[in-house]
Design a protein around this motif. Structure first.
Motif, PDB file in Angstrom:
ATOM      1  N   ALA A  41      28.784  25.910  31.979  1.00 43.26           N
ATOM      2  CA  ALA A  41      29.350  27.326  31.134  1.00 43.26           C
ATOM      3  C   ALA A  41      28.687  28.273  32.151  1.00 43.26           C
ATOM      4  CB  ALA A  41      28.572  26.670  30.101  1.00 43.26           C
ATOM      5  N   THR A  42      28.194  27.994  32.482  1.00 41.34           N
ATOM      6  CA  THR A  42      27.585  29.574  33.580  1.00 41.34           C
ATOM      7  C   THR A  42      28.748  30.039  34.547  1.00 41.34           C
ATOM      8  OG1 THR A  42      25.458  28.974  33.240  1.00 41.34           O
ATOM      9  CG2 THR A  42      25.942  30.832  34.679  1.00 41.34           C
ATOM     10  N   PHE A  43      29.187  28.504  35.364  1.00 42.98           N
ATOM     11  CA  PHE A  43      30.276  29.137  35.903  1.00 42.98           C
ATOM     12  C   PHE A  43      31.121  29.635  34.958  1.00 42.98           C
ATOM     13  CE2 PHE A  43      33.699  27.411  38.484  1.00 42.98           C
ATOM     14  CZ  PHE A  43      33.742  28.218  39.487  1.00 42.98           C
ATOM     15  N   VAL A  44      31.995  29.199  33.978  1.00 36.39           N
ATOM     16  CA  VAL A  44      33.199  29.207  33.606  1.00 36.39           C
ATOM     17  C   VAL A  44      33.059  30.876  33.262  1.00 36.39           C
ATOM     18  CG1 VAL A  44      34.576  29.045  31.803  1.00 36.39           C
ATOM     19  CG2 VAL A  44      33.797  26.971  32.690  1.00 36.39           C
ATOM     20  N   SER A  45      31.589  31.527  32.412  1.00 33.66           N
ATOM     21  CA  SER A  45      30.861  32.282  32.026  1.00 33.66           C
ATOM     22  C   SER A  45      31.240  33.676  32.764  1.00 33.66           C
ATOM     23  CB  SER A  45      30.243  32.150  30.747  1.00 33.66           C
ATOM     24  OG  SER A  45      29.957  31.500  30.389  1.00 33.66           O
ATOM     25  N   ALA A  46      30.549  33.706  34.408  1.00 36.97           N
ATOM     26  CA  ALA A  46      30.624  34.611  35.571  1.00 36.97           C
ATOM     27  C   ALA A  46      31.927  34.361  35.687  1.00 36.97           C
ATOM     28  CB  ALA A  46      29.781  33.849  36.114  1.00 36.97           C
ATOM     29  N   PHE A 132      33.812  27.225  26.719  1.00 37.22           N
ATOM     30  CA  PHE A 132      33.497  28.336  27.128  1.00 37.22           C
ATOM     31  C   PHE A 132      35.007  30.020  27.152  1.00 37.22           C
ATOM     32  CE2 PHE A 132      30.096  26.399  26.568  1.00 37.22           C
ATOM     33  CZ  PHE A 132      29.014  27.067  25.721  1.00 37.22           C
ATOM     34  N   CYS A 133      36.146  29.804  27.914  1.00 38.44           N
ATOM     35  CA  CYS A 133      36.651  30.390  27.784  1.00 38.44           C
ATOM     36  C   CYS A 133      37.384  30.874  26.176  1.00 38.44           C
ATOM     37  CB  CYS A 133      37.672  29.315  28.115  1.00 38.44           C
ATOM     38  SG  CYS A 133      38.067  29.746  30.146  1.00 38.44           S
ATOM     39  N   MET A 134      37.167  30.155  25.301  1.00 40.16           N
ATOM     40  CA  MET A 134      37.827  30.753  24.079  1.00 40.16           C
ATOM     41  C   MET A 134      36.184  31.074  23.179  1.00 40.16           C
ATOM     42  SD  MET A 134      37.662  28.663  20.397  1.00 40.16           S
ATOM     43  CE  MET A 134      35.856  27.690  20.407  1.00 40.16           C
TER      44      MET A 134
END
Length: 177
Positions: A41-46, A132-134
């Protein structure tokens, strides 16, 4: 309220299913550890440049893994981070989902399976990345604010790690009723 919590307080009827989804994906039972799932989740959010989400989920990952430096390394250069080859393969998939689901290739899936990733772990990685893109677009599209004090995130992370997302955010539903 910072980050996603503000919009969720405005629409508690949508907050409930969103919190239930994130709780299943990040906090519920699974073969990937909660720390590994929070790292995804952190990786995608970054990659989506969502300050609040990458910071809060990075803090939760660091709480689980007991390693803030590792979380920072994964955000910047996961291929050289001290994580398993399986998690690296899953992060490749997550990164491609972040760019667009059709970017995931058969070779990406084969790499993950070669590193012992199960079908469920691949499924959950794709769903975490897509969700997490959403979430990132929800947070940034409504121009929410993100605290700058790392202590805020560490304190909130400890609570989320212990209680999960449904229990921790139950007060959002109570505010509206």
């Amino acid at each position: 309220m910072p980050g996603i919590r503000g919009p969720m307080a405005l629409r508690p009827e949508t907050a409930k299913p969103l919190n239930e989804l994130v709780d299943v994906l990040l906090h519920g039972p699974g073969t990937l550890t909660p720390g590994e799932r929070e790292l995804i989740a952190t990786f995608v959010s970054a990659r989506n440049d969502c300050s609040y989400c990458q910071t809060i989920h990075g803090a939760v990952a660091a709480h689980h893994l007991k390693d803030e430096a590792l979380v920072s390394k994964v955000k910047l250069d996961f291929e050289h981070a001290n994580i398993s080859a399986k998690l690296k393969a899953l992060l490749v998939i997550a990164g491609k989902v972040q760019q667009g689901g059709q970017n995931v290739t058969a070779d990406d899936i084969a790499r993950a399976k070669a590193e012992s990733a199960s079908d469920l772990e691949i499924h959950d990685t794709v769903l975490i990345a897509a969700a997490f893109c959403m979430f990132n677009r929800y947070v940034d599209g409504l121009a929410t604010w993100a605290p700058e004090d790392p202590a805020f995130y560490r304190q909130r992370a400890a609570k989320l790690a212990a209680e999960g997302y449904v229990g921790t955010n139950a007060e959002l539903l109570a505010r509206k009723t």
